[in-house]
Design an enzyme around this catalytic site. Structure first.
Site, PDB file in Angstrom:
ATOM      1  N   GLY A  82       1.223  -4.640   9.623  1.00 52.88           N
ATOM      2  CA  GLY A  82       1.270  -3.996   8.219  1.00 52.88           C
ATOM      3  C   GLY A  82       0.719  -4.807   7.235  1.00 52.88           C
TER       4      GLY A  82
ATOM      5  N   GLY B 134       0.192  -5.140   2.527  1.00 61.37           N
ATOM      6  CA  GLY B 134      -0.079  -4.395   1.138  1.00 61.37           C
ATOM      7  C   GLY B 134      -0.885  -5.422   0.529  1.00 61.37           C
TER       8      GLY B 134
ATOM      9  N   LYS C 103       1.990  -9.244   3.817  1.00 60.38           N
ATOM     10  CA  LYS C 103       1.622  -8.927   5.313  1.00 60.38           C
ATOM     11  C   LYS C 103       2.819  -8.831   6.036  1.00 60.38           C
ATOM     12  CE  LYS C 103      -2.930 -10.223   6.230  1.00 60.38           C
ATOM     13  NZ  LYS C 103      -3.923 -10.857   7.271  1.00 60.38           N
TER      14      LYS C 103
ATOM     15  N   LYS D 198       8.355  -9.530   6.496  1.00 55.52           N
ATOM     16  CA  LYS D 198       7.477  -9.393   5.422  1.00 55.52           C
ATOM     17  C   LYS D 198       7.190 -10.623   4.667  1.00 55.52           C
ATOM     18  CE  LYS D 198       7.347  -5.566   2.951  1.00 55.52           C
ATOM     19  NZ  LYS D 198       7.624  -4.288   1.909  1.00 55.52           N
TER      20      LYS D 198
ATOM     21  N   ASP E  33       6.957   4.358  -4.581  1.00 56.02           N
ATOM     22  CA  ASP E  33       5.880   4.537  -3.634  1.00 56.02           C
ATOM     23  C   ASP E  33       6.277   5.090  -2.535  1.00 56.02           C
ATOM     24  OD1 ASP E  33       3.362   3.658  -2.772  1.00 56.02           O
ATOM     25  OD2 ASP E  33       4.093   1.836  -2.208  1.00 56.02           O
TER      26      ASP E  33
END
Length: 398
Positions: free
Chosen positions: A34, A36, A40, A55, A150
Site C-alpha cells: 500500500g 499514500g 509506503k 509504514k 480519512d
C-alpha cells in the site's frame, strides 16, 4: 499512564532499522502492500514475531514528520479492538517507520464485490468500524477526541476472522473534549467521494467522520466505491446517488445483487435508514458514532432473527398467532421469542385446543381427554409433555 511508564514502553516498542530492513527484504517493491502521498507500507517478518506491516515515510516532504508523529501519538496512547494495533517504531538515520499488526485480508475496498461476504458479515464489519469510531470520538480517559478525517473503505483493514480495524491516522487530528472543530488543509482527504460536502470552510469535525462512514455503509450495501472512475464531481459520487435513490424509494435498484436474497426487510430498513441519516446536509442532524453502533446492532439482531429463527418456525406460524387469544404472542414480533412461546405451547380456537412446537420442529396438538377419539390411535405418536396447563390434556404428534 505516567511519564516514566511511557518512557519504558517507548523503549520496548523501538525496533532497529536493521531488523525492519531484514524483515521487508530492504523495502522490496514485491513486499509493498500500500501507499499514500507521503508513505509506503511493506509486509514483513520480524524474528520471533508474527507478520508485520511497516509504514515508511518519505523524508523528501516536510509534512512527513508531522504525519508520522500524529499517527504514532494517537496509536501509542489508544488501544481498542477496532483500531489498528501499534507493534513498534523506528526513528533513526532519518528514517520514520511505524510497525503495525498485519491484517491478513487487507483493506475492505477489495471485498465490496465479493458475494461470499454475506449480508450478516457486512453488518458485523460496519459495527466494528462504528465501534472504533465511537472510541476515537469519545475518549473520555484521554480528555481528547480524535477526528479521523480519512474514513474510507481503504482505511478499514480485515483479519482472518473478518474483524475490522480502523487504520491510516496520519491525517487525523486531536481536539479538546469540548471542542468540535479542527482546522485542516485541503489535502486532509485523499478520496473526495467520502468528504463531507457541507463542512465549514477549512474545518472538519466528528460529524464529517460520520458523513464518511455513511458513504462506507452504502459502499458495503451497493458493492461500489464512493468515487467511480467516470465521476466528474461530488454530485456523481455514491453518497449523493444513494441519498437520492433512498429518498425516491428506489434504493433496491442499486443494492448489490449478490446479497439481495439474504436481506431481511427489517434489517435493510434499519441499516439504510441510519446510513441515510449519516449523509444529512445538516451536521447536527447526523447520528453520533454511539447512535450508529446501536442502530447497526439492531439491524444485525433482526437479520439474525430473520435468517435463523424464521426457518425454525412453521410456515403458517402467522396464522397460528392470529388464531391465538394470547396477548403475549400477538404483541411479539421477535421470531426467536415467538419460537420460544410456541415451544411452550399456546391455546388456540377459543381456548379449546393447545398447540406446541416440538424441539425437532414437529407440530403438537393437544386436546382434552373427553374430546379425544381412540379410533386409529395406534397410528398416532404419543409424547409426554413437561409443561401443560391441564393434567387432562393429551398430546398427539402430527
Amino acid at each position: 499512564m505516567s511519564h516514566g511508564s511511557q518512557e519504558i514502553l517507548l523503549k520496548k516498542l523501538k525496533i532497529s532499522l536493521k531488523d525492519i530492513e531484514s524483515a521487508t527484504e530492504n523495502f522490496s517493491e514485491k513486499n509493498c502492500v500500500g501507499s499514500g502521498e507521503l508513505w509506503k507500507a511493506y509486509k514483513g517478518e520480524l524474528p520471533l514475531r508474527t507478520t508485520i506491516f511497516a509504514k515508511r515515510w518519505n523524508n523528501n516532504f516536510g509534512q512527513a514528520d508531522h504525519q508520522f508523529r500524529t499517527e504514532f501519538n494517537i496509536l501509542f496512547k489508544r488501544q481498542h479492538k477496532n483500531v489498528i494495533s501499534l507493534l513498534g517504531y523506528c526513528y533513526e538515520m532519518d528514517e520514520k517507520i511505524i510497525v503495525f499488526e498485519h491484517m491478513s485480508r487487507g483493506s475492505l475496498d477489495t471485498y465490496l464485490k465479493d458475494a461470499n461476504l454475506t449480508w450478516m458479515k457486512r453488518i458485523e464489519i460496519c459495527i466494528d468500524i462504528a465501534s472504533g469510531l465511537e472510541f476515537l470520538h469519545f475518549d473520555v480517559a484521554m480528555q481528547k477526541n480524535v477526528v479521523h478525517r480519512d474514513i474510507k473503505s481503504a482505511s478499514i483493514l480485515l483479519d482472518d476472522d473478518w474483524k475490522a480495524k480502523i487504520s491510516n491516522f496520519q491525517p487525523s487530528s486531536l481536539d479538546l473534549l469540548h471542542q468540535d472543530v479542527e482546522h485542516v488543509s485541503g489535502k486532509a482527504y485523499t478520496a473526495f467521494g467520502y468528504l463531507d460536502p457541507h463542512h465549514k470552510q477549512g474545518f472538519l469535525t466528528k460529524s464529517s467522520d460520520i458523513y464518511s462512514i455513511g458513504v462506507v455503509l452504502f459502499e458495503i450495501l451497493c458493492r461500489r466505491l464512493a468515487w467511480a472512475e467516470d465521476c466528474k464531481d461530488h454530485a456523481e459520487s455514491l453518497g449523493p446517488l444513494a441519498k437520492r435513490f433512498y429518498e425516491e424509494r428506489k434504493l433496491d435498484e442499486i443494492v448489490f445483487e449478490g446479497i439481495k436474497e439474504q436481506l431481511g426487510p427489517e434489517s435493510l430498513s434499519i441499516y439504510a435508514g441510519i446510513a441515510y441519516q449519516c449523509l444529512h446536509d445538516e451536521s447536527e442532524e447526523r447520528p453520533t458514532a454511539r447512535e450508529l453502533v446501536i442502530q447497526l446492532k439492531k439491524a444485525l439482531d433482526v437479520q439474525k432473527d430473520y435468517e435463523i429463527w424464521e426457518t425454525q418456525l412453521p410456515e403458517d406460524y402467522k396464522e397460528i398467532i392470529q388464531m391465538s387469544k394470547d396477548p403475549e404472542i400477538s404483541s411479539t414480533t421477535n421470531r426467536m421469542d415467538i419460537y420460544d412461546i410456541l415451544s411452550k405451547g399456546i391455546l388456540i380456537q377459543e381456548d379449546k385446543v393447545w398447540f406446541s412446537l416440538g424441539s425437532n420442529g414437529e407440530r403438537n396438538k393437544m386436546v382434552s381427554a373427553s374430546e379425544f377419539s381412540y379410533e386409529n390411535h395406534q397410528s398416532r405418536k404419543w409424547r409426554s409433555v413437561p409443561e401443560s396447563r391441564s393434567s387432562l390434556l393429551l398430546c398427539v404428534c402430527f
